[in-house]
Scaffold this motif. Structure first.
Motif, PDB file in Angstrom:
ATOM      1  N   ASN A   1      52.800  53.856  12.601  1.00  0.00           N
ATOM      2  CA  ASN A   1      54.178  53.780  13.098  1.00  0.00           C
ATOM      3  C   ASN A   1      54.455  52.488  13.838  1.00  0.00           C
ATOM      4  OD1 ASN A   1      55.507  56.067  12.236  1.00  0.00           O
ATOM      5  ND2 ASN A   1      54.769  57.327  13.932  1.00  0.00           N
ATOM      6  N   HIS A   2      53.386  51.852  14.351  1.00  0.00           N
ATOM      7  CA  HIS A   2      53.591  50.647  15.159  1.00  0.00           C
ATOM      8  C   HIS A   2      52.678  49.509  14.704  1.00  0.00           C
ATOM      9  CE1 HIS A   2      56.546  52.079  18.012  1.00  0.00           C
ATOM     10  NE2 HIS A   2      55.880  53.217  18.095  1.00  0.00           N
TER      11      HIS A   2
ATOM     12  N   TYR B   1      52.737  45.432  13.576  1.00  0.00           N
ATOM     13  CA  TYR B   1      53.582  44.260  13.790  1.00  0.00           C
ATOM     14  C   TYR B   1      52.905  43.001  13.261  1.00  0.00           C
ATOM     15  CZ  TYR B   1      56.058  47.397  16.913  1.00  0.00           C
ATOM     16  OH  TYR B   1      56.750  48.472  17.416  1.00  0.00           O
TER      17      TYR B   1
ATOM     18  N   ASP C   1      62.404  44.523  16.456  1.00  0.00           N
ATOM     19  CA  ASP C   1      61.596  45.303  15.517  1.00  0.00           C
ATOM     20  C   ASP C   1      61.977  45.044  14.063  1.00  0.00           C
ATOM     21  OD1 ASP C   1      60.297  46.427  17.659  1.00  0.00           O
ATOM     22  OD2 ASP C   1      60.687  48.513  17.080  1.00  0.00           O
TER      23      ASP C   1
ATOM     24  N   ARG D   1      58.345  44.427  12.920  1.00  0.00           N
ATOM     25  CA  ARG D   1      57.669  45.711  12.708  1.00  0.00           C
ATOM     26  C   ARG D   1      57.547  45.988  11.211  1.00  0.00           C
ATOM     27  NH1 ARG D   1      59.734  51.153  15.864  1.00  0.00           N
ATOM     28  NH2 ARG D   1      57.956  52.518  15.408  1.00  0.00           N
TER      29      ARG D   1
ATOM     30  N   ASP E   1      50.322  56.285  16.280  1.00  0.00           N
ATOM     31  CA  ASP E   1      51.271  55.539  17.113  1.00  0.00           C
ATOM     32  C   ASP E   1      50.624  54.338  17.792  1.00  0.00           C
ATOM     33  OD1 ASP E   1      53.501  57.172  16.626  1.00  0.00           O
ATOM     34  OD2 ASP E   1      52.800  58.645  18.079  1.00  0.00           O
TER      35      ASP E   1
ATOM     36  N   PHE F   1      49.341  50.713  18.614  1.00  0.00           N
ATOM     37  CA  PHE F   1      49.939  49.427  18.280  1.00  0.00           C
ATOM     38  C   PHE F   1      48.886  48.544  17.610  1.00  0.00           C
ATOM     39  CE2 PHE F   1      54.197  49.135  20.153  1.00  0.00           C
ATOM     40  CZ  PHE F   1      54.277  50.432  20.638  1.00  0.00           C
TER      41      PHE F   1
ATOM     42  N   ARG G   1      55.679  43.879  23.048  1.00  0.00           N
ATOM     43  CA  ARG G   1      56.285  45.152  22.656  1.00  0.00           C
ATOM     44  C   ARG G   1      55.357  46.260  23.115  1.00  0.00           C
ATOM     45  NH1 ARG G   1      58.478  49.639  21.196  1.00  0.00           N
ATOM     46  NH2 ARG G   1      59.534  49.856  19.185  1.00  0.00           N
TER      47      ARG G   1
ATOM     48  N   HIS H   1      55.344  50.725  24.010  1.00  0.00           N
ATOM     49  CA  HIS H   1      55.976  51.902  23.421  1.00  0.00           C
ATOM     50  C   HIS H   1      57.430  52.023  23.858  1.00  0.00           C
ATOM     51  CE1 HIS H   1      56.803  56.184  22.642  1.00  0.00           C
ATOM     52  NE2 HIS H   1      55.954  56.015  21.649  1.00  0.00           N
TER      53      HIS H   1
END
Ligand SMILES: [Ca+2]
Length: 498
Positions: free
Chosen positions: A73-74, A76, A263, A267, A286, A288, A359, A361
């Motif tokens: 989900n995260h 980058y 994002d 992202r 979740d 990063f 970045r 959460h």
């Protein structure tokens, strides 16, 4: 769904495709160093995949990799721009550590280690298809950083040529969904533009919806390429011991997205499948991660010592875990990213729009080092024709044209134009809990003073730790080195400047 559907509603159905998974829960030892298939789209941003709940774009190959592996989900990029993003992936380092390689259409110092060539030294056979390193000049390299080119014959030809006993790494590149698009292909291929979840920074106009549908069409074409590669792996009996990574190099090529630190620029969709090595498939994480983390991950799994200059963190702990959500909050509760020069779009000098961000959460904090410059390039309505306006950091296309032509239509259109192209303050802070699309800068609000100071200090500390010339000196390099591209540049620049 009506035209005002909110982004968050799309995400609410995120878990639906995963309800039918069977978790094996058994630990399996891979028989030899794993093969690696690295599939990377060009300008494909989060959350434009079926696995993330997008109701329009169809990505069955990506969804399968997520369902049978891990969905992130995260995830980058280091920079929302092709060359620095890809350099950061190849080197396992933040792009600001890579000299000229921090810029688009640049080069990369041959003394900086790149993971594919380290894999070769460890006995891997490597190759690439279509867009891998770059764009830029590789004049000083005796070997391509991503191995032999297989534009003729693709992954199938590579598999046929390799020695079956050796592990392999293959870079499955693509030019999709980079612009330009053939207008109307999304709608012509059955997409309903009214069902598209538009980012709120875009005006809700038919031409914008059709433009996003055309982007989706190319995302689907990339996904078809991935599906075929997976089929070839199955046919070769290599599926289970191949790490399959599917992702992109920067966000969608639309205003305020690609080449921006929000994002929608940084992202990425990310799914990783490794039948023999991911302990509990079907998980959604979740944590990063930066795509730079792939380099030390691959090296560790290949049994290669990770060079000390690599600042990224191996992800192998995430593969071994059986947990969902936040597995390693202690080490993975933030990412850093930044921007140096995308194209020479500033009037009168060759610099870009230098900025860095942290970045977490809940927050996105951005430091713009040169707030007197223009985030997407200097506008120039008097000398340049619409749609260019010398906003060169934003790819030309129907949405950019619409936003420029209608910027004075009303306060809403003016506001959206300012969000995309207007000047920005030195500090930006977004509360992602209330403002997931990062549209309301709260950096100046008293109630956020403490968190702003905390994130600013944390970002500066990390930039110093990672040797960022913007803090430690030497950043003139980023603003003066040649731009090898033939694309847009501000009309104040002539080619003689280089
Ligand atoms: Ca790109």
């Amino acid at each position: 769904m009506n035209s005002h559907i909110r982004f968050a509603r799309c995400l609410a159905i995120l878990t639906l495709p995963f309800t039918a998974f069977i978790f094996t829960g058994c630990e399996k030892e891979p028989p030899r160093p794993p093969n690696i298939l690295f599939a990377i789209a060009d300008d494909w941003g989060w959350p434009h995949a079926g696995a993330y709940g997008d109701p329009v774009v169809q990505t069955p190959a990506f969804d399968r990799v997520a369902r049978e592996g891990i969905l992130f989900n995260h995830a980058y990029v280091s920079a929302p721009s092709c060359t620095p993003s890809r350099n950061a992936i190849l080197t396992g380092q933040y792009h600001w550590r890579l000299g000229e390689g921090a810029n688009l259409w640049s080069t990369l110092d041959t003394t900086i280690p790149v993971f594919p060539l380290l894999l070769v030294d460890a006995g891997y056979e490597i190759g690439h298809y279509r867009k891998s390193w770059g764009p830029g000049k590789l004049d000083n390299w005796t070997r391509h950083p991503a191995g032999k080119n297989y534009d003729e014959g693709g992954f199938e030809a590579f598999l046929a040529e390799r020695t079956a006993d050796n592990p392999f790494f293959f870079w499955l590149g693509s030019w999709d969904p980079h612009r330009p698009y053939e207008r109307g292909t999304g709608v012509a291929n059955g997409m309903d533009p009214e069902k598209i979840c538009l980012f709120e920074c875009f005006p809700d106009a038919a031409v914008v919806r059709s433009d996003v549908a055309d982007y989706y069409y190319e995302v689907q074409r990339f996904d078809t390429l991935v599906a075929e590669a997976i089929r070839l792996l199955e046919e070769a009996g290599e599926l289970e011991n191949t790490i399959i990574v599917v992702t992109g190099d920067n966000g969608m090529p639309f205003p305020r997205c690609k080449a921006n630190l929000y994002d929608c620029g940084t992202r990425m969709p990310l799914a990783i499948r490794w039948g023999a090595g991911i302990r509990k498939p079907g998980r959604i994480l979740d944590d990063f991660v930066s795509l730079s983390d792939l380099a030390p991950t691959f090296l560790e799994l290949a049994g290669v010592e990770v060079p000390g200059v690599m600042t990224a963190k191996s992800m192998t702990g995430l593969f071994k875990s059986t947990e969902e959500g936040f597995v390693d909050r202690e080490n993975r509760d933030y990412v850093l990213h930044g921007k140096e020069r995308h194209v020479p779009a500033q009037e009168g000098h060759m610099g870009g729009y230098p900025s860095r961000a942290i970045r977490t959460h809940d927050f996105l904090y951005i430091r713009n080092f040169e707030p007197d410059r223009w985030p997407s390039g200097t506008p120039n309505y008097t000398e340049a024709a619409i749609p260019y306006c010398w906003l060169g950091d934003c790819d030309n296309g129907p949405t950019k044209t619409y936003m420029t032509e209608y910027r004075e239509k009303d306060a809403h259109h003016r506001h959206l134009w300012e969000l995309a192209f207007g000047k920005r303050p030195a500090e930006e802070l977004y509360d992602c809990r209330k403002d997931p699309e990062q549209l309301v800068n709260v950096a100046g609000e008293q109630e956020y003073a403490e968190i702003r100071e905390e994130l600013s200090a944390r970002l500066m500390e990390q930039l110093k730790r990672t040797g960022d010339p913007r803090l430690l000196g030497g950043a003139e390099l980023f603003d003066t080195v040649p731009y090898y591209g033939t694309g847009p540049r501000h009309p104040s620049h002539s080619s003689e400047e280089e």
